[in-house]
Write an enzyme that holds these catalytic residues in place. Structure first.
Site, short mmCIF file in Angstrom:
data_model
loop_
_atom_site.label_atom_id
_atom_site.label_comp_id
_atom_site.label_asym_id
_atom_site.label_seq_id
_atom_site.Cartn_x
_atom_site.Cartn_y
_atom_site.Cartn_z
N ARG A 181 17.49 -44.87 -27.69
CA ARG A 181 18.12 -44.62 -26.88
C ARG A 181 19.52 -44.09 -26.09
O ARG A 181 20.41 -43.93 -25.61
CB ARG A 181 17.66 -45.69 -25.54
CG ARG A 181 16.18 -45.68 -25.04
CD ARG A 181 15.71 -46.17 -24.46
NE ARG A 181 16.47 -46.54 -23.14
CZ ARG A 181 16.20 -47.57 -22.28
NH1 ARG A 181 15.57 -48.64 -22.50
NH2 ARG A 181 16.80 -47.42 -20.96
N LYS A 211 24.51 -46.93 -18.23
CA LYS A 211 24.46 -48.19 -18.34
C LYS A 211 23.86 -48.61 -20.08
O LYS A 211 24.21 -47.63 -20.77
CB LYS A 211 22.62 -47.32 -18.35
CG LYS A 211 21.64 -46.76 -19.03
CD LYS A 211 20.41 -46.61 -17.59
CE LYS A 211 19.81 -45.68 -19.12
NZ LYS A 211 18.17 -45.51 -17.64
N HIS A 212 24.10 -49.65 -20.52
CA HIS A 212 23.71 -50.87 -19.83
C HIS A 212 24.60 -51.65 -19.69
O HIS A 212 24.94 -52.03 -20.52
CB HIS A 212 22.35 -51.65 -19.79
CG HIS A 212 20.96 -50.53 -19.59
ND1 HIS A 212 21.13 -49.96 -20.95
CD2 HIS A 212 19.91 -50.15 -18.91
CE1 HIS A 212 19.29 -49.19 -20.60
NE2 HIS A 212 19.11 -50.00 -19.43
N HIS A 224 13.66 -56.08 -20.21
CA HIS A 224 12.24 -57.00 -19.27
C HIS A 224 11.61 -58.01 -19.53
O HIS A 224 10.71 -57.90 -18.76
CB HIS A 224 11.61 -55.28 -19.67
CG HIS A 224 12.47 -53.95 -19.40
ND1 HIS A 224 13.14 -53.08 -20.66
CD2 HIS A 224 12.05 -53.19 -18.44
CE1 HIS A 224 13.59 -52.79 -20.50
NE2 HIS A 224 12.55 -51.86 -18.77
N ASP A 298 19.88 -52.87 -12.68
CA ASP A 298 18.75 -52.89 -13.19
C ASP A 298 17.62 -52.91 -12.86
O ASP A 298 17.55 -53.86 -11.37
CB ASP A 298 19.18 -53.18 -14.41
CG ASP A 298 18.07 -52.68 -15.36
OD1 ASP A 298 17.34 -51.90 -15.16
OD2 ASP A 298 18.10 -52.39 -16.82
#
Length: 971
Positions: A181, A211-212, A224, A298
């Site tokens: 990513r 982001k982030h 997460h 987020d």
């Protein structure tokens, strides 16, 4: 302690004192109208409605009744400001979005995670390359185009905010959540790519979100699941992680998403999430970086945030930290209540609330929600999967694929005649597209085995091995590593063979290799998409130049920025028509003409290929091998190309001899063939006979003289069993007398000339040339064409007498012969004269497929150059592609057919005068046009089951298709 705290504050002020005086990126062009709308809406709101605007809740397009009811409750009761859509499908999402927007008093902002396109969340939508792939591209304009296309897709689906680009600098190869990513590990490259992506997307009317924040690239933990810690100094974070934000904010970045990270150097409270830190969100992002756009948390349901407070308290803390939008709150109702209570207590001022709410309203105005229109459902799927998206994807992959090792400049592969190539597929995903593309360039065999011993045994016959490592392309989090066994296998193969390793995964996989010492070439193709596989194969064979640069470093072998540049060596490539100025919709009209020809039984089957500017843009098959059979025409099926043999076999050999000075166009037959010194053809020149202007008879039915009174093969000349005396195999189990081959040249030599000099097509020159060429080299045309042209050019489906070497299932039959051989002619040359020369004629005998014929035609189009090999000089080609008897109403060049001079002729009448080609009795046709850079190949077996009715010619099928090709050109 007090002095330490003051010193830390001083450091912060010093390190982050780079106020940029940025303007508000949420302002529209008509600031006055926007401000009037914002103030009007804000002033009409209740406190609950204002606080509700701070929330963006998660919705999946395939909602259960209970979930949908909850969302409607959040809209109606809590007045939420936005929705972030997750999994589902585009049509379902659009339909649901229209319904939810209709239920909302004020149109909602719609957001999505669509970093590489809507496909990140939705089925049936387009997936562009991942950021890591884009990071390998040098041309940032291409990355801008990617952002623009993704923005256009988002806008079409009613998405206003795309939570992209990811600007994390991936300096940790073990990062479990960023990796692909990220644009890479180099801060400047990441920043340049992110800026380009942002400009493209915001230029399409969709707001970006970097982001982030403040940087998730250097961690081995997933926020997460837990709260990752970033253990870097303020100075390091300022110079690396924050660098992209500084530049993007200055360039008009609309929003920032704040991550759930523990950053001790920026937030002294232990294990305190950055998303809840006022020091990070307000002091650094808003004040020091002077960011005036929207700030999103987020997802508040992530463990990185959710583990640290009670439901609702996180929302309040996030807002007090300086965030504008609470993303995916665990409970909107409780969160709204907590914020309203804080407001009523005076902990939150009206100014603070107005700051965030008005920014949200500004964003709504900027994306057009002041004049909201529902999403149009018609043509939605088509609009989200466009031809131009495929075009861009191709260009992105062509510029990304990176060669990281290329010992002795092995790539692109050259000297194909010296290569015996095997393909070994590793990984857990398919490499079939890659293998099929490799086979377009030369003979490649797929080798499989259950163990390394068997595999090495099978590979002994090959000197070059292409190893494709294929892992799932579904998403960037899929496993990418080589297994221990795969690493061992690669090492063992490389010890014994020349190896090209092509990794269709993220570059970090290469760190698992036991050794790279014995691997000659390593290619990083980044992803296992079909287009990536196609383009990588094309690059290996030099149809594409290598341009990519490694966006990350891998161990000690491969530094960031590494990438060997290789040239395009002028082999045929394969692409979309529009990329070379041709309209694919117009080109598709060819389908109808070909299908009509098959339906009307003009020919059982057809292969058609069109190339322009060195790129194949149309390559399709129609019909079957026979009308009553089941065998569909395939790309690797071969046809008897009949008289195309003249320009595919004999003519290039003549061109070589002329260039070497062994003959000239004015050389007479008596000068090269002593037995012609007393012939009536002694003064016939190469120029005149190859221009069909030498009074030679068109043809002679040589076979007819060998039939008995019943018109069957005479026992005097034929046997059913092969022997030294009867060795010429004219058909299956039918052998002609060996010495009769010598009679054919004598008959031609002694034949009468036509009574007057005029243009008259004749096969005789190619019988004569066969005798001369084979006598000069003391080798057969079969041997000569194979070694001089077909093997070097990679035309491995082109051959004489295919029944010797390939399955009959891959050979298209030509006729049910009831006048000479009395059997189905299948794998044997159809032309009787060529059959009587053991299948090897100068005028007929070659079998091929459309792709191989196109290679030879492209070589001619490039005036003797193909695959970094010059077969003859440009001036030699020009000499042969010339009409010498045009004033005599003769359209022919030297060997080549040319466009008609007047009236009817071999072309559509729409081609240039410099174009050239030939046609064949079996229904074949090949034509090339230097001015439009077009190659057109049409292969058919219109002679099956009977050759006497040429409906294909009478209906002008081949030239009608040629006309369609030219009508599709859109330059």
């Amino acid at each position: 302690m007090r002095h330490t705290f003051i010193f830390s504050i001083f450091c912060l002020v010093t390190l982050f004192s780079f106020s940029q005086n940025t303007t508000n990126p949420l302002l529209s062009k008509d600031i006055e109208a926007q401000q009037k709308w914002v103030d009007s809406v804000y002033n009409s709101m209740t406190l609950a409605e204002k606080v509700g605007q701070l929330y963006m809740v998660q919705v999946m397009s395939k909602q259960s009744a209970a979930s949908k009811k909850k969302v409607l409750n959040d809209i109606n009761k809590h007045h939420i400001g936005g929705i972030i859509y997750s999994t589902g499908g585009p049509y379902r999402q659009a339909k649901l979005d229209n319904e939810l927007q209709a239920a909302s008093k004020l149109p909602m902002l719609i957001g999505m995670d669509a970093e590489w396109g809507l496909s990140m969340r939705l089925d049936s939508t387009y997936a562009f390359p991942w950021n890591m792939t884009l990071g390998a591209i040098k041309d940032n304009k291409l990355v801008e185009h990617a952002g623009k296309h993704i923005g256009e897709h988002c806008k079409r689906l009613g998405v206003h905010f795309n939570f992209a680009p990811d600007v994390d600098i991936n300096t940790n190869p073990k990062n479990p959540i960023i990796g692909n990513r990220s644009f890479g590990e180099d801060r400047d490259n990441v920043t340049e790519k992110a800026e380009a992506f942002m400009k493209g997307m915001q230029g399409a009317g969709v707001l970006a979100s970097a982001k982030h924040f403040p940087g998730h690239g250097d961690t081995s933990q997933d926020s997460h699941k837990t709260l990752p810690t970033i253990n870097f100094s303020e100075k390091r974070i300022d110079s690396v992680e924050l660098y992209p934000y500084k530049k993007l904010i200055k360039e008009g970045l609309a929003s920032v998403m704040v991550a759930h990270l523990s950053v001790p150097s920026l937030e002294p409270r232990a294990d305190y999430p950055s998303s809840l830190s006022k020091r990070i969100v307000t002091d650094i992002l808003k004040e020091r970086l002077d960011f005036k756009g929207l700030i999103f948390t987020d997802a508040l349901t992530m463990k990185g945030a959710a583990n640290f407070s009670e439901t609702g308290d996180i929302d309040l803390a996030a807002f007090q930290a300086g965030n504008d939008v609470m993303l995916m709150s665990e409970n909107v109702g409780i969160g709204v209540s907590k914020i309203m209570e804080a407001y009523n207590r005076g902990d939150i001022t009206e100014a603070r609330l107005a700051l965030s709410v008005k920014k949200i309203l500004q964003a709504k105005y900027k994306v057009g929600l002041n004049n909201y229109k529902p999403i149009e459902l018609k043509n939605l799927a088509k609009d989200l999967n466009r031809l131009e998206d495929d075009m861009l994807y191709e260009e992105l992959m062509e510029n990304a694929i990176t060669i990281v090792k290329n010992d002795a400049n092995q790539l692109p592969l050259q000297d194909l005649e010296t290569k015996s190539i095997a393909y070994v597929e590793l990984g857990d995903d398919s490499g079939s597209v890659f293998f099929d593309e490799l086979k377009k360039y030369t003979k490649v065999h797929a080798i499989t085995a259950d163990n390394i011993g068997d595999l090495l045994g099978k590979l002994q016959a090959y000197n070059t091995v292409v190893i494709g490592f294929h892992r799932s392309n579904d998403n960037p989090w899929k496993s990418y590593q080589f297994s221990e066994v795969e690493s061992i296998w690669i090492d063992e193969i490389a010890k014994r063979h020349t190896v090209i390793l092509d990794a269709f995964v993220k570059p970090y996989a290469l760190a698992d290799l036991k050794s790279i010492t014995n691997i000659e070439s390593i290619v990083v193709s980044y992803q296992n998409s079909e287009i990536a596989q196609q383009k990588s194969a094309q690059l290996i064979f030099g149809a594409l130049a290598s341009k990519g640069k490694l966006p990350v470093s891998i161990g000690n072998y491969f530094p960031v920025g590494l990438g060997f540049l290789t040239p395009n060596i002028k082999r045929l490539g394969y692409t979309i028509p529009e990329r070379v100025g041709v309209d694919s919709k117009k080109l598709k009209k060819i389908d109808a003409v070909a299908e009509y020809a098959v339906k009307k039984k003009m020919t059982p089957g057809i292969q058609i290929l069109v190339a322009r500017k060195g790129k194949v843009i149309y390559n399709k098959n129609f019909g079957k091998h026979t009308y009553l059979g089941k065998e569909q025409v395939g790309f690797d099926d071969i046809y008897d190309v009949a008289s195309l043999t003249k320009i595919l076999a004999t003519l290039p050999l003549v061109m070589e001899l002329e260039e070497e000075g062994l003959i000239t166009l004015d050389t007479k037959l008596s000068e090269v063939l002593p037995d012609y010194k007393t012939s009536n053809k002694k003064d016939v020149t190469f120029k005149s006979m190859l221009s069909h202007y030498a009074r030679l008879k068109p043809w002679e039915p040589f076979y007819y003289h060998t039939l008995d009174e019943t018109k069957h093969p005479s026992e005097k000349y034929y046997r059913k069993v092969k022997s030294d005396s009867f060795s010429v195999e004219v058909a299956r189990n039918l052998f002609m007398r060996t010495d009769y081959q010598d009679s054919i040249p004598d008959i031609i030599r002694d034949s009468e000339l036509l009574n007057r000099l005029r243009y008259r097509y004749s096969d005789f020159p190619y019988y004569i040339l066969k005798k001369y060429i084979e006598g000069y080299y003391d080798r057969t045309l079969e041997q000569l064409t194979k070694t001089h042209f077909y093997e070097p050019i990679g035309a491995n489906y082109t051959m004489y007498n295919p029944y010797h070497s390939i399955s009959s299932k891959k050979i298209v039959p030509t006729e049910i012969d009831d006048y000479y051989r009395y059997q189905t002619v299948h794998g044997y040359v159809h032309d009787m004269g060529a059959a009587m020369q053991n299948g090897i004629g100068g005028h007929a005998g070659i079998f091929s497929n459309a792709n191989d014929v196109a290679k030879m035609m492209q070589m001619y189009l490039q005036k003797g150059y193909y695959g970094k090999k010059r077969f003859f000089k440009e001036e030699t080609f020009d000499k042969f592609n010339k009409r010498y008897y045009e004033s005599k109403d003769n359209r022919r060049g030297i060997g080549f057919d040319k466009p008609q001079l007047s009236g009817s002729g071999p072309t559509c009448g729409c081609v240039s005068a410099s174009s050239f080609g030939h046609s064949g009795f079996t229904g074949t046709y090949a034509w090339a046009d230097p001015e439009e850079e077009i190659v057109y190949v049409f292969l058919a077996n219109r002679t099956y089951p009977k050759s006497d009715s040429n409906l294909l010619l009478r209906a002008n099928i081949r030239t009608d298709i040629q006309q369609l090709i030219y009508e599709a050109i859109e330059d």
